[in-house]
Scaffold this motif. Sequence first.
Motif, PDB file in Angstrom:
ATOM      1  N   GLY A 330       0.813  -1.213   0.000  1.00 48.63           N
ATOM      2  CA  GLY A 330       0.000   0.000   0.000  1.00 48.63           C
ATOM      3  C   GLY A 330       0.844   1.259   0.000  1.00 48.63           C
ATOM      4  N   GLU A 331       1.917   1.269  -0.818  1.00 49.54           N
ATOM      5  CA  GLU A 331       2.838   2.405  -0.839  1.00 49.54           C
ATOM      6  C   GLU A 331       3.033   2.930  -2.254  1.00 49.54           C
ATOM      7  N   ILE A 332       3.217   4.246  -2.359  1.00 48.94           N
ATOM      8  CA  ILE A 332       3.608   4.875  -3.619  1.00 48.94           C
ATOM      9  C   ILE A 332       5.131   4.907  -3.646  1.00 48.94           C
ATOM     10  N   LEU A 333       5.723   4.224  -4.597  1.00 46.80           N
ATOM     11  CA  LEU A 333       7.173   4.139  -4.677  1.00 46.80           C
ATOM     12  C   LEU A 333       7.774   5.252  -5.524  1.00 46.80           C
ATOM     13  N   LYS A 334       6.989   5.764  -6.480  1.00 43.84           N
ATOM     14  CA  LYS A 334       7.519   6.787  -7.375  1.00 43.84           C
ATOM     15  C   LYS A 334       6.380   7.604  -7.952  1.00 43.84           C
ATOM     16  N   GLN A 335       6.587   8.910  -8.046  1.00 47.08           N
ATOM     17  CA  GLN A 335       5.609   9.801  -8.653  1.00 47.08           C
ATOM     18  C   GLN A 335       6.329  11.081  -9.045  1.00 47.08           C
ATOM     19  N   ILE A 346      -5.995   1.119  -0.933  1.00 46.19           N
ATOM     20  CA  ILE A 346      -6.278  -0.011  -1.811  1.00 46.19           C
ATOM     21  C   ILE A 346      -7.222  -0.962  -1.093  1.00 46.19           C
ATOM     22  N   ILE A 347      -8.400  -1.141  -1.664  1.00 48.61           N
ATOM     23  CA  ILE A 347      -9.398  -2.058  -1.107  1.00 48.61           C
ATOM     24  C   ILE A 347      -9.806  -3.021  -2.213  1.00 48.61           C
ATOM     25  N   GLY A 348      -9.386  -4.274  -2.086  1.00 48.39           N
ATOM     26  CA  GLY A 348      -9.667  -5.254  -3.133  1.00 48.39           C
ATOM     27  C   GLY A 348      -8.981  -4.845  -4.422  1.00 48.39           C
ATOM     28  N   ASP A 349      -9.758  -4.680  -5.491  1.00 49.33           N
ATOM     29  CA  ASP A 349      -9.160  -4.262  -6.756  1.00 49.33           C
ATOM     30  C   ASP A 349      -9.380  -2.776  -7.049  1.00 49.33           C
ATOM     31  N   LYS A 350      -9.759  -2.042  -6.021  1.00 49.55           N
ATOM     32  CA  LYS A 350      -9.959  -0.602  -6.174  1.00 49.55           C
ATOM     33  C   LYS A 350      -8.809   0.182  -5.552  1.00 49.55           C
ATOM     34  N   ILE A 351      -8.344   1.179  -6.288  1.00 52.57           N
ATOM     35  CA  ILE A 351      -7.256   2.037  -5.832  1.00 52.57           C
ATOM     36  C   ILE A 351      -7.781   3.459  -5.741  1.00 52.57           C
ATOM     37  N   GLY A 352      -7.487   4.126  -4.648  1.00 49.90           N
ATOM     38  CA  GLY A 352      -7.895   5.507  -4.460  1.00 49.90           C
ATOM     39  C   GLY A 352      -6.761   6.332  -3.890  1.00 49.90           C
ATOM     40  N   PHE A 353      -6.759   7.612  -4.214  1.00 48.14           N
ATOM     41  CA  PHE A 353      -5.777   8.534  -3.635  1.00 48.14           C
ATOM     42  C   PHE A 353      -6.308   9.950  -3.795  1.00 48.14           C
ATOM     43  N   ASN A 393     -10.375  13.694  -4.824  1.00 49.51           N
ATOM     44  CA  ASN A 393     -10.176  12.264  -4.658  1.00 49.51           C
ATOM     45  C   ASN A 393     -10.333  11.540  -5.988  1.00 49.51           C
ATOM     46  N   ARG A 394      -9.435  10.604  -6.267  1.00 46.92           N
ATOM     47  CA  ARG A 394      -9.464   9.818  -7.498  1.00 46.92           C
ATOM     48  C   ARG A 394      -9.583   8.337  -7.146  1.00 46.92           C
ATOM     49  N   GLU A 395     -10.457   7.627  -7.840  1.00 51.07           N
ATOM     50  CA  GLU A 395     -10.615   6.196  -7.624  1.00 51.07           C
ATOM     51  C   GLU A 395     -10.746   5.481  -8.964  1.00 51.07           C
ATOM     52  N   PHE A 396     -10.184   4.283  -9.053  1.00 48.94           N
ATOM     53  CA  PHE A 396     -10.355   3.469 -10.244  1.00 48.94           C
ATOM     54  C   PHE A 396     -10.190   2.001  -9.873  1.00 48.94           C
ATOM     55  N   GLN A 397     -10.696   1.157 -10.751  1.00 53.00           N
ATOM     56  CA  GLN A 397     -10.688  -0.277 -10.522  1.00 53.00           C
ATOM     57  C   GLN A 397      -9.705  -0.947 -11.474  1.00 53.00           C
ATOM     58  N   LEU A 398      -8.849  -1.828 -10.922  1.00 53.89           N
ATOM     59  CA  LEU A 398      -7.947  -2.649 -11.719  1.00 53.89           C
ATOM     60  C   LEU A 398      -8.419  -4.093 -11.586  1.00 53.89           C
ATOM     61  N   LEU A 399      -9.011  -4.607 -12.651  1.00 58.23           N
ATOM     62  CA  LEU A 399      -9.680  -5.899 -12.582  1.00 58.23           C
ATOM     63  C   LEU A 399      -8.700  -7.025 -12.257  1.00 58.23           C
ATOM     64  N   GLU A 400      -9.089  -7.863 -11.277  1.00 55.63           N
ATOM     65  CA  GLU A 400      -8.280  -9.011 -10.837  1.00 55.63           C
ATOM     66  C   GLU A 400      -6.868  -8.579 -10.433  1.00 55.63           C
ATOM     67  N   LEU A 401      -6.782  -7.480  -9.729  1.00 55.19           N
ATOM     68  CA  LEU A 401      -5.489  -6.903  -9.345  1.00 55.19           C
ATOM     69  C   LEU A 401      -4.591  -7.906  -8.628  1.00 55.19           C
ATOM     70  N   LYS A 402      -5.152  -8.688  -7.733  1.00 57.80           N
ATOM     71  CA  LYS A 402      -4.344  -9.582  -6.903  1.00 57.80           C
ATOM     72  C   LYS A 402      -3.668 -10.694  -7.704  1.00 57.80           C
ATOM     73  N   PRO A 407       5.447  -4.402  -7.953  1.00 55.49           N
ATOM     74  CA  PRO A 407       4.631  -3.195  -8.021  1.00 55.49           C
ATOM     75  C   PRO A 407       4.018  -2.999  -9.401  1.00 55.49           C
ATOM     76  N   ILE A 408       2.998  -2.141  -9.457  1.00 55.42           N
ATOM     77  CA  ILE A 408       2.338  -1.832 -10.718  1.00 55.42           C
ATOM     78  C   ILE A 408       2.725  -0.428 -11.166  1.00 55.42           C
ATOM     79  N   SER A 409       2.620  -0.221 -12.468  1.00 57.77           N
ATOM     80  CA  SER A 409       2.961   1.069 -13.061  1.00 57.77           C
ATOM     81  C   SER A 409       1.693   1.707 -13.615  1.00 57.77           C
ATOM     82  N   LEU A 410       1.389   2.917 -13.162  1.00 60.86           N
ATOM     83  CA  LEU A 410       0.213   3.653 -13.610  1.00 60.86           C
ATOM     84  C   LEU A 410       0.655   4.750 -14.575  1.00 60.86           C
ATOM     85  N   LYS A 411       0.244   4.634 -15.821  1.00 61.81           N
ATOM     86  CA  LYS A 411       0.657   5.596 -16.845  1.00 61.81           C
ATOM     87  C   LYS A 411      -0.148   6.880 -16.722  1.00 61.81           C
ATOM     88  N   LEU A 412       0.561   8.003 -16.627  1.00 60.76           N
ATOM     89  CA  LEU A 412      -0.115   9.297 -16.506  1.00 60.76           C
ATOM     90  C   LEU A 412      -0.597   9.775 -17.875  1.00 60.76           C
TER      91      LEU A 412
END
Length: 428
Positions: A330-335, A346-353, A393-402, A407-412
């Motif tokens: 549950g950490e942001i490693l780079k931004q 992070i709750i299930g496959d939902k990410i919010g910040f 606040n921003r939220e999005f779902q990453l299907l079957e995240l687990k 780590p995952i990479s989120l493209k801006l």
Amino acid sequence: MEKKLEDYINNLEVPEDKLDIAIEAGFQKAKREKVRLKGKKWWMSVAMVAVLVLGFFTSIRVSPAFANYVSEILGMEKIVELIRFDKGKLTAIENDYYEKLGVSIKKNGVEVVIDGAIVDESGLVFFYTLNTDEPQTEINMDRVVLRNADGKEIENYALSYGGPHYSEKGEKSFNGTIEYFFPENPLFDRELQLEIKLRGENYTFPLSLNNDIKAKKTYQINQTVTIEGQSIFILDATVHPLRVAVHVKMDPNNTKKLLELEDLRLIDENGEAWTKIKDGVNGSLISDNERIYYLQSNYFKEPKELYLTFNKIQAVDKEYANVIVDFEKGEILKQPKGNRIRELEIIGDKIGFNLYYDKDFPYEIVSEAEDAEGRRIEMGSRSFTGYNEGYSNREFQLLELKSYTSPISLKLSYFPEWIQGEAKIRIK
């Protein structure tokens, strides 16, 4: 009637003190907009529709001849209301490029009317009315499909249509648009079938389009603009009645990732501007460094001089073009520098910040995601709240995240960081 309608049209502007209210209203409308993107992967992200209705609202005034034309057609004022922030569509109607259809089907107390259409090589817009026997507080189209005369579904398109339609007090009539956009293959079919599913009923309209399709106009530009050391090559601008497509390439040697030409616009010799499309698809991605922007159309104008101009570009250092998240810890490693993304949850496959900035930033900032092994993660629902006390606040779902590797990479796709300068290219 004529004088009343002319006054109505000539006052289609947003006063400065009402701009924030208009933006928020547009924001909420976009969240309700249904969008379907089918075809190439380089389509702009679905969640970006929240941005499409935004931008600089400008006063749109029209000629007395246009007011006369509109006053002669029953219900046309409702159509003008729908497109009042799109100068291209308005001038298409002014120049008699709107085709009246007036076909309707009624089932179980709900009548669907296809009032008319505007069609060019790049796409088409259907204008519709929903009439109900009883007042409705909400009504919604569930599905829209366009087929050719043989019943085969039209392919490679982007589709947007309004809804749900809401009314607190309850109404019996609602208006909207169904817009198809064809980026690769022009639509030349004149016999079509439009299928609409609404409240469990299917409405199928055989449609014959008889108006001639106006040919596109192309300006070859082939010029490079450099702002703060970052180069953009402008290839060409193709003008259709519904939109202008501006084709650009970013220099792969740029040190920054150029995310968005924020104020790209056409300007004539009198200072009249045609800005980005505010309610519909406003861009498509060909590759990381190549894209097409869509502006409101000046097709029916014949300026002596025409310029393509922009001053403000959203840009981040390439090193920080992706947000890296360890979803197990549950950490942001780079931004990007500035620590604007905080309170990761992070709750299930939902990410919010929360995204921190000193004013509202009404853009969906994440467009794609992949895991540590380079596997693309499908994105589901996305949402974000309005600006409040320094952040949104921003939220999005990453299907079957687990099932993916951290780590995952989120493209801006957008970010509140800019380079600025003056770019003005004469194209006519």
